[in-house]
Design a protein around this motif. Sequence first.
Motif, PDB file in Angstrom:
ATOM      1  N   THR A 100       0.828  -1.214   0.000  1.00  0.00           N
ATOM      2  CA  THR A 100       0.000   0.000   0.000  1.00  0.00           C
ATOM      3  C   THR A 100       0.858   1.258   0.000  1.00  0.00           C
ATOM      4  O   THR A 100       0.518   2.239  -0.668  1.00  0.00           O
ATOM      5  CB  THR A 100      -0.969   0.030   1.196  1.00  0.00           C
ATOM      6  OG1 THR A 100      -0.234  -0.010   2.410  1.00  0.00           O
ATOM      7  CG2 THR A 100      -1.946  -1.111   1.149  1.00  0.00           C
ATOM      8  N   LEU A 101       1.972   1.234   0.708  1.00  0.00           N
ATOM      9  CA  LEU A 101       2.834   2.414   0.746  1.00  0.00           C
ATOM     10  C   LEU A 101       3.577   2.634  -0.570  1.00  0.00           C
ATOM     11  O   LEU A 101       3.950   3.763  -0.883  1.00  0.00           O
ATOM     12  CB  LEU A 101       3.832   2.306   1.897  1.00  0.00           C
ATOM     13  CG  LEU A 101       3.231   2.363   3.298  1.00  0.00           C
ATOM     14  CD1 LEU A 101       4.316   2.150   4.341  1.00  0.00           C
ATOM     15  CD2 LEU A 101       2.495   3.669   3.531  1.00  0.00           C
ATOM     16  N   GLN A 105      -1.335   5.108  -6.163  1.00  0.00           N
ATOM     17  CA  GLN A 105      -2.774   5.392  -6.183  1.00  0.00           C
ATOM     18  C   GLN A 105      -3.454   5.133  -4.835  1.00  0.00           C
ATOM     19  O   GLN A 105      -4.621   5.451  -4.665  1.00  0.00           O
ATOM     20  CB  GLN A 105      -3.459   4.540  -7.264  1.00  0.00           C
ATOM     21  CG  GLN A 105      -2.866   4.700  -8.650  1.00  0.00           C
ATOM     22  CD  GLN A 105      -2.905   6.150  -9.139  1.00  0.00           C
ATOM     23  OE1 GLN A 105      -3.925   6.802  -9.035  1.00  0.00           O
ATOM     24  NE2 GLN A 105      -1.793   6.634  -9.646  1.00  0.00           N
ATOM     25  N   HIS A 106      -2.742   4.522  -3.902  1.00  0.00           N
ATOM     26  CA  HIS A 106      -3.343   4.194  -2.610  1.00  0.00           C
ATOM     27  C   HIS A 106      -3.429   5.458  -1.740  1.00  0.00           C
ATOM     28  O   HIS A 106      -2.501   6.266  -1.726  1.00  0.00           O
ATOM     29  CB  HIS A 106      -2.529   3.110  -1.888  1.00  0.00           C
ATOM     30  CG  HIS A 106      -3.282   2.496  -0.757  1.00  0.00           C
ATOM     31  ND1 HIS A 106      -3.386   3.103   0.474  1.00  0.00           N
ATOM     32  CD2 HIS A 106      -4.003   1.352  -0.688  1.00  0.00           C
ATOM     33  CE1 HIS A 106      -4.117   2.353   1.261  1.00  0.00           C
ATOM     34  NE2 HIS A 106      -4.515   1.281   0.589  1.00  0.00           N
ATOM     35  N   PRO A 107      -4.525   5.622  -1.004  1.00  0.00           N
ATOM     36  CA  PRO A 107      -4.678   6.826  -0.176  1.00  0.00           C
ATOM     37  C   PRO A 107      -3.542   7.061   0.828  1.00  0.00           C
ATOM     38  O   PRO A 107      -3.189   8.214   1.095  1.00  0.00           O
ATOM     39  CB  PRO A 107      -6.001   6.583   0.563  1.00  0.00           C
ATOM     40  CG  PRO A 107      -6.761   5.662  -0.325  1.00  0.00           C
ATOM     41  CD  PRO A 107      -5.727   4.789  -0.981  1.00  0.00           C
ATOM     42  N   TYR A 108      -2.953   6.002   1.374  1.00  0.00           N
ATOM     43  CA  TYR A 108      -1.848   6.186   2.321  1.00  0.00           C
ATOM     44  C   TYR A 108      -0.658   6.816   1.616  1.00  0.00           C
ATOM     45  O   TYR A 108      -0.019   7.732   2.141  1.00  0.00           O
ATOM     46  CB  TYR A 108      -1.424   4.868   2.965  1.00  0.00           C
ATOM     47  CG  TYR A 108      -2.501   4.140   3.722  1.00  0.00           C
ATOM     48  CD1 TYR A 108      -3.668   4.777   4.138  1.00  0.00           C
ATOM     49  CD2 TYR A 108      -2.361   2.809   4.040  1.00  0.00           C
ATOM     50  CE1 TYR A 108      -4.650   4.098   4.835  1.00  0.00           C
ATOM     51  CE2 TYR A 108      -3.340   2.124   4.748  1.00  0.00           C
ATOM     52  CZ  TYR A 108      -4.485   2.775   5.135  1.00  0.00           C
ATOM     53  OH  TYR A 108      -5.448   2.101   5.831  1.00  0.00           O
ATOM     54  N   ARG A 109      -0.336   6.323   0.437  1.00  0.00           N
ATOM     55  CA  ARG A 109       0.790   6.887  -0.319  1.00  0.00           C
ATOM     56  C   ARG A 109       0.457   8.296  -0.790  1.00  0.00           C
ATOM     57  O   ARG A 109       1.320   9.171  -0.789  1.00  0.00           O
ATOM     58  CB  ARG A 109       1.132   5.972  -1.502  1.00  0.00           C
ATOM     59  CG  ARG A 109       2.287   6.472  -2.362  1.00  0.00           C
ATOM     60  CD  ARG A 109       3.565   6.692  -1.510  1.00  0.00           C
ATOM     61  NE  ARG A 109       4.644   7.203  -2.297  1.00  0.00           N
ATOM     62  CZ  ARG A 109       5.673   6.466  -2.717  1.00  0.00           C
ATOM     63  NH1 ARG A 109       5.756   5.189  -2.394  1.00  0.00           N
ATOM     64  NH2 ARG A 109       6.614   7.000  -3.437  1.00  0.00           N
ATOM     65  N   LEU A 112       1.273  10.657   1.936  1.00  0.00           N
ATOM     66  CA  LEU A 112       2.717  10.892   2.046  1.00  0.00           C
ATOM     67  C   LEU A 112       3.217  11.773   0.902  1.00  0.00           C
ATOM     68  O   LEU A 112       4.018  12.689   1.116  1.00  0.00           O
ATOM     69  CB  LEU A 112       3.463   9.562   2.080  1.00  0.00           C
ATOM     70  CG  LEU A 112       3.222   8.734   3.339  1.00  0.00           C
ATOM     71  CD1 LEU A 112       3.712   7.309   3.149  1.00  0.00           C
ATOM     72  CD2 LEU A 112       3.893   9.378   4.538  1.00  0.00           C
ATOM     73  N   ASN A 113       2.749  11.495  -0.319  1.00  0.00           N
ATOM     74  CA  ASN A 113       3.158  12.304  -1.466  1.00  0.00           C
ATOM     75  C   ASN A 113       2.726  13.758  -1.298  1.00  0.00           C
ATOM     76  O   ASN A 113       3.454  14.677  -1.689  1.00  0.00           O
ATOM     77  CB  ASN A 113       2.586  11.732  -2.759  1.00  0.00           C
ATOM     78  CG  ASN A 113       3.272  10.457  -3.190  1.00  0.00           C
ATOM     79  OD1 ASN A 113       4.349  10.112  -2.703  1.00  0.00           O
ATOM     80  ND2 ASN A 113       2.652   9.732  -4.099  1.00  0.00           N
TER      81      ASN A 113
END
Length: 161
Positions: A100-101, A105-109, A112-113
């Motif tokens: 996921t990190l 496209q994942h909300p967690y990443r 961070l972005n």
Amino acid sequence: MMDRKPYQNAALDSLTRFARRAAEIGPHRAFAEIAPHEPAYRDQGFGATPYLCLRLPTGGGKTVLAADAIPVLRQCAGQDYPLTLWLVPSKAILDQTAATLRDPQHPYRERLNAQFGIDRVRVLSLEDATGILPQEVRQKALIVVSTTQALRVDKMDTRKV
């Protein structure tokens, strides 16, 4: 982006207050101010690096909170791009968390972005961490994901991280 639950906001608010005060007066005094009813802050041998734990219920969204905590904790470190050791309890959770990190496209990443920049986040395994370049430490938020068990083994080379 995903919304946090009220208890997640409360935990992140406490962490934010701690990070700000720790940067000003040190982690021991900041902990005493922020959590006066908790046992005294214990020095775990990390020098000036604060060591603390947030308690959340099972299924309480620890991963999303951890992703949001990395930018908050850079205040304590006094650097724009922190190096984070993200420990998980099992190989299955390690694989899931790392995937996921790493997924742009994942909300967690995405969280961070949004804080560090699209090309300024690198997620590594413990084995890859020994190959971090000095310039990356100054230019990227580095997240080393591993299991707690990986640091308990007799292999001393992975502990160099």
